[in-house]
Design a protein around this motif. Structure first.
Motif, short mmCIF file in Angstrom:
data_model
loop_
_atom_site.label_atom_id
_atom_site.label_comp_id
_atom_site.label_asym_id
_atom_site.label_seq_id
_atom_site.Cartn_x
_atom_site.Cartn_y
_atom_site.Cartn_z
N ASP A 52 189.89 115.83 38.90
CA ASP A 52 189.62 114.41 38.73
C ASP A 52 189.51 114.12 37.23
O ASP A 52 188.57 114.56 36.57
N LEU A 53 190.48 113.37 36.71
CA LEU A 53 190.55 113.10 35.28
C LEU A 53 189.95 111.73 34.98
O LEU A 53 190.62 110.71 35.07
N GLY A 54 188.68 111.72 34.63
CA GLY A 54 187.98 110.48 34.33
C GLY A 54 187.17 110.61 33.05
O GLY A 54 187.59 111.28 32.10
N THR A 55 186.00 109.96 33.01
CA THR A 55 185.10 110.10 31.86
C THR A 55 184.80 111.58 31.63
O THR A 55 184.76 112.06 30.50
N VAL A 73 195.47 118.92 43.77
CA VAL A 73 195.56 117.47 43.94
C VAL A 73 194.93 116.82 42.72
O VAL A 73 193.78 117.11 42.37
N GLY A 74 195.66 115.93 42.06
CA GLY A 74 195.16 115.23 40.89
C GLY A 74 194.74 113.82 41.24
O GLY A 74 195.36 113.14 42.06
N THR A 75 193.65 113.37 40.60
CA THR A 75 193.18 112.00 40.80
C THR A 75 192.47 111.55 39.53
O THR A 75 192.38 112.29 38.55
N GLY A 76 191.96 110.32 39.52
CA GLY A 76 191.22 109.82 38.37
C GLY A 76 192.05 108.93 37.47
O GLY A 76 193.28 108.90 37.53
N GLY A 77 191.36 108.22 36.59
CA GLY A 77 192.00 107.20 35.77
C GLY A 77 193.03 107.71 34.78
O GLY A 77 193.92 106.96 34.37
N TYR A 78 192.93 108.99 34.37
CA TYR A 78 193.86 109.53 33.38
C TYR A 78 194.92 110.44 33.99
O TYR A 78 195.69 111.06 33.25
N VAL A 79 194.97 110.51 35.31
CA VAL A 79 195.94 111.41 35.94
C VAL A 79 197.37 110.98 35.67
O VAL A 79 198.29 111.82 35.64
#
Length: 252
Positions: free
Chosen positions: A128-131, A218-224
């Motif tokens: 999860d690519l976020g903050t 599995v990739g997710t988050g705002g910067y994915v």
């Protein structure tokens, strides 16, 4: 109709579900809104964009910002006339959470685990690519083993900009060449490729440590979106994974 709300440190994301499918989302800055501002935005989102009345059958909330949880609960009751359900580790009954203290596990992370198990099978690694960048590992029995937490790409970049007297913010994107010949190019390359190196290394290291050489990711988050097309990094990219986990857990 079900509404899933993911309250994060930077943004809060609201997902509208019908027939258990995620139909649309809206993103709101977490710390700059009042009850009335949030309520007005969500009602407008539902009514103006989708022609829907605010007849919500259920609302589920995951929050990593405790002081905003009460604000959103009050908004749901006032504007949506619903009683929100709050995601909590005590709701998990169909798999083991092997965290030393499950109460310390962020519910956004828990939502990702719930969704990944159901939608993508296991073993599986969620990134999860976020903050923050969060790695969640589910073993071949479907149990949650734990994970890793690292600074997000923008969080790390901001620290660099703030600490470097002669450095300045640059756009987050992959530069045309690896070796920068000016400060903008050097910063962009170091930030982008340095972060990509972390993703590639930890994916390989986690798989090797667990004996899963072909571990699904599995990739997710705002910067994915920045990294979704890198060959061999993700098997699937699902920006709505956290919202789907909230819906799976609480829309019962």
């Amino acid at each position: 109709m079900f509404l899933a709300i993911d309250i994060g440190n930077t943004d809060s994301t609201i997902g509208y579900f019908r027939d258990r499918l995620l139909r649309d989302t809206i993103r709101i800055q977490s710390r700059t809104s009042t009850i009335d501002e949030i309520g007005t935005m969500i009602v407008g989102f539902l009514e103006k964009q989708h022609g829907l009345k605010t007849e919500i059958l259920g609302v589920g909330i995951s929050s990593v910002v405790p002081d905003l949880t009460k604000l959103y609960c009050s908004m749901v009751k006032k504007y949506l006339r619903a009683e929100p359900k709050i995601l909590d580790h005590n709701l998990i009954v169909d798999f083991r959470v092997l965290y030393d203290d499950a109460a310390q596990l962020g519910t956004d992370r828990l939502a990702n685990v719930i969704a990944a198990r159901k939608l993508y099978g296991y073993p599986v690694l969620v990134i999860d690519l976020g903050t923050a960048t969060k790695y969640e590992i589910i073993d071949n029995n479907g149990d949650y083993l734990g994970g890793l937490i690292a600074p997000g790409i923008w969080t790390g970049a901001q620290a660099l900009f703030e600490k470097g007297a002669r450095l300045f913010p640059v756009k987050l994107e992959e530069p045309e060449k690896l070796i920068g010949t000016n400060t903008i190019g050097a910063l962009q390359s170091g930030i982008f490729h340095g972060f990509l190196g972390q993703l590639v290394y930890l994916k390989e290291r986690i798989g090797r440590e667990l004996g899963y050489p072909n571990l699904k990711v599995v990739g997710t988050g705002g910067y994915v979106e920045l990294f979704k097309d890198y060959p061999g990094l993700f098997n699937d990219v699902d920006p709505g994974l956290t919202l789907k986990g909230i819906e799976i857990a609480l829309n019962r």
